[in-house]
Design a protein around this motif. Sequence first.
Motif, short mmCIF file in Angstrom:
data_model
loop_
_atom_site.label_atom_id
_atom_site.label_comp_id
_atom_site.label_asym_id
_atom_site.label_seq_id
_atom_site.Cartn_x
_atom_site.Cartn_y
_atom_site.Cartn_z
N PRO A 147 8.73 39.97 57.43
CA PRO A 147 8.70 40.27 58.86
C PRO A 147 9.93 39.66 59.53
CG PRO A 147 6.61 39.32 58.12
CD PRO A 147 7.59 39.14 57.00
N LYS A 148 10.36 40.26 60.62
CA LYS A 148 11.57 39.78 61.27
C LYS A 148 11.44 38.33 61.71
CE LYS A 148 14.98 40.91 64.81
NZ LYS A 148 15.42 41.87 65.86
N ASP A 149 10.26 37.90 62.17
CA ASP A 149 10.12 36.51 62.62
C ASP A 149 10.28 35.52 61.46
OD1 ASP A 149 7.74 37.18 61.41
OD2 ASP A 149 6.46 36.26 62.93
N PHE A 150 9.91 35.92 60.24
CA PHE A 150 10.12 35.07 59.07
C PHE A 150 11.61 34.90 58.82
CE2 PHE A 150 10.90 34.25 54.63
CZ PHE A 150 9.93 33.34 54.26
N ILE A 151 12.35 36.00 58.93
CA ILE A 151 13.79 35.95 58.72
C ILE A 151 14.45 35.03 59.75
CG2 ILE A 151 15.93 37.31 58.65
CD1 ILE A 151 14.20 39.73 57.84
N LYS A 175 22.14 40.23 64.10
CA LYS A 175 20.75 40.64 64.27
C LYS A 175 19.76 39.52 64.02
CE LYS A 175 19.62 44.85 63.92
NZ LYS A 175 19.32 46.24 63.53
N TYR A 176 20.14 38.53 63.19
CA TYR A 176 19.18 37.50 62.81
C TYR A 176 19.65 36.08 63.12
CZ TYR A 176 17.31 41.54 60.35
OH TYR A 176 16.83 42.79 60.05
N ASN A 177 20.78 35.98 63.83
CA ASN A 177 21.29 34.68 64.30
C ASN A 177 21.54 33.69 63.17
OD1 ASN A 177 20.99 35.58 67.02
ND2 ASN A 177 18.81 35.02 66.94
N VAL A 178 21.92 34.18 62.00
CA VAL A 178 22.25 33.29 60.89
C VAL A 178 23.58 32.61 61.16
CG1 VAL A 178 22.73 33.16 58.42
CG2 VAL A 178 20.93 34.69 59.26
N ASP A 179 23.66 31.32 60.88
CA ASP A 179 24.87 30.53 61.10
C ASP A 179 26.01 31.07 60.22
OD1 ASP A 179 26.85 28.64 61.44
OD2 ASP A 179 25.60 26.92 60.87
N SER A 180 27.07 31.50 60.85
CA SER A 180 28.19 32.09 60.10
C SER A 180 28.81 31.10 59.12
CB SER A 180 29.27 32.59 61.07
OG SER A 180 29.79 31.52 61.84
N LYS A 181 28.66 29.79 59.41
CA LYS A 181 29.23 28.77 58.51
C LYS A 181 28.51 28.71 57.17
CE LYS A 181 30.75 25.87 62.37
NZ LYS A 181 30.54 24.59 63.09
N LYS A 182 27.29 29.23 57.13
CA LYS A 182 26.53 29.24 55.88
C LYS A 182 26.86 30.46 55.01
CE LYS A 182 22.30 26.73 57.18
NZ LYS A 182 22.03 25.92 55.98
N ILE A 183 27.59 31.42 55.58
CA ILE A 183 27.80 32.70 54.90
C ILE A 183 29.17 32.78 54.24
CG2 ILE A 183 27.92 35.20 55.19
CD1 ILE A 183 26.05 34.90 57.59
N LYS A 184 29.19 33.23 53.00
CA LYS A 184 30.43 33.51 52.30
C LYS A 184 30.37 34.94 51.78
CE LYS A 184 33.57 31.59 48.85
NZ LYS A 184 33.86 30.44 47.98
N VAL A 185 31.32 35.76 52.18
CA VAL A 185 31.34 37.17 51.75
C VAL A 185 32.00 37.26 50.37
CG1 VAL A 185 32.19 39.48 52.22
CG2 VAL A 185 31.40 38.04 54.11
#
Length: 397
Positions: A147-151, A175-185
């Motif tokens: 569910p979106k709230d879990f994400i 869309k899910y407010n994930v911290d960009s610093k945690k993401i590596k493409v």
Amino acid sequence: MSTQNKILVISHEASLSGAPVLLLSVLKKLKKEKNYTIDILLLRGGQLYEDFARISNNKIIVVSYYNQSFSFVVRNFKKLQSALFPKPENKEEQVKKITTRLLANNYELVYGNSAETLRWTIPFFEKNIPTIVAIHELTYGLEMSYPKDFILKNFSKVSTIIAGSNAVAENLITKYNVDSKKIKVIHSFVDEKIDLKKDKTILKKELNISDQEVVIGIASSQELRKGTDLVPLLVKKIADKTDIKFKFINLGGSSDSGPVKCSKLDAEKLDVLDKIIYVDHNKTPNDYIDIFDIFLLLSREDPFPLVMLTAAKLKKPIVAFEQSGGAVEFLQNGDGVLVPYLDLDQMANEVIKLLKDQKLREDYGSKIQNKLEKEYSENKLTSDIFQTIDDLLSPHQ
């Protein structure tokens, strides 16, 4: 590198689909180049089970937790099933029981492949064990898993997220407010050498495709997200607009499945069944992609499909929809053909241009293969994944 580095790898399944195939390729190289001890947890089994088992150092566990019961397979530990799991439990209880037991193994890093594995990595993160989750999904895939709230609540509970494309990263952030610093493409990749089993001429003869027919095709699981329901209507539009002889290969799924049966029904009613060849999902998909003259992506949403990269490796011109995910960043700047979202008339027009012009097909094929080799090489992207793992392990060494 110390032999004490102990890693748990979690995969949602061992099917022949893109994410498990990619993970298996990474693990083979990781096993060869590093001295890590690797245990593997599969949430579901599949055709690649034995391949994963060969990589796993000590044990491989299969947890079929959707059926309210466990299929718990551990080498030399089969008797544990009845002792550990005497009665059905809900998902949360099952995750807790398995992860509690695995925590005793003192892993130094946990790597989850696909969004579905996030639930399983959280207990390790909460014990200050570094975690990586490779996300291959966009909105549809994410919200099919949770569910979106879990994400919104739980995607912060991971050390590093590997996003399979820029589209995936942007979607997580916006869309899910994930911290960009945690993401590596780190994009998906295909092996340097594509394995082909059968000669083109022989395969085309088996499929009753003449030398005068141009081959259009897709390679995909048969589902709405992948747009496979659009095949009969698109073929009808192409057939109505040109007299050029062509065959359309619909590769994927099973002839017994509902989507394939429905597609055949549509094709029959649209009077194009004779132009479509339905090929069941099999272990040699590259052989079929190799005989395509034009490769289509009909996906409504696709992060960075592995079959697209295979097509590029085989120098196939690629046509896809705008706003469909990672294909856009791969095909932009004239390296492929992008048409307005779900505009089948325009897609038919673009396909017909390619049907008419062999040189145009060859030019697109050369451009996309060149882009793949320069920007999405296996060695570079594998190195990026290894470096991400090393960076998280370094404080623990």
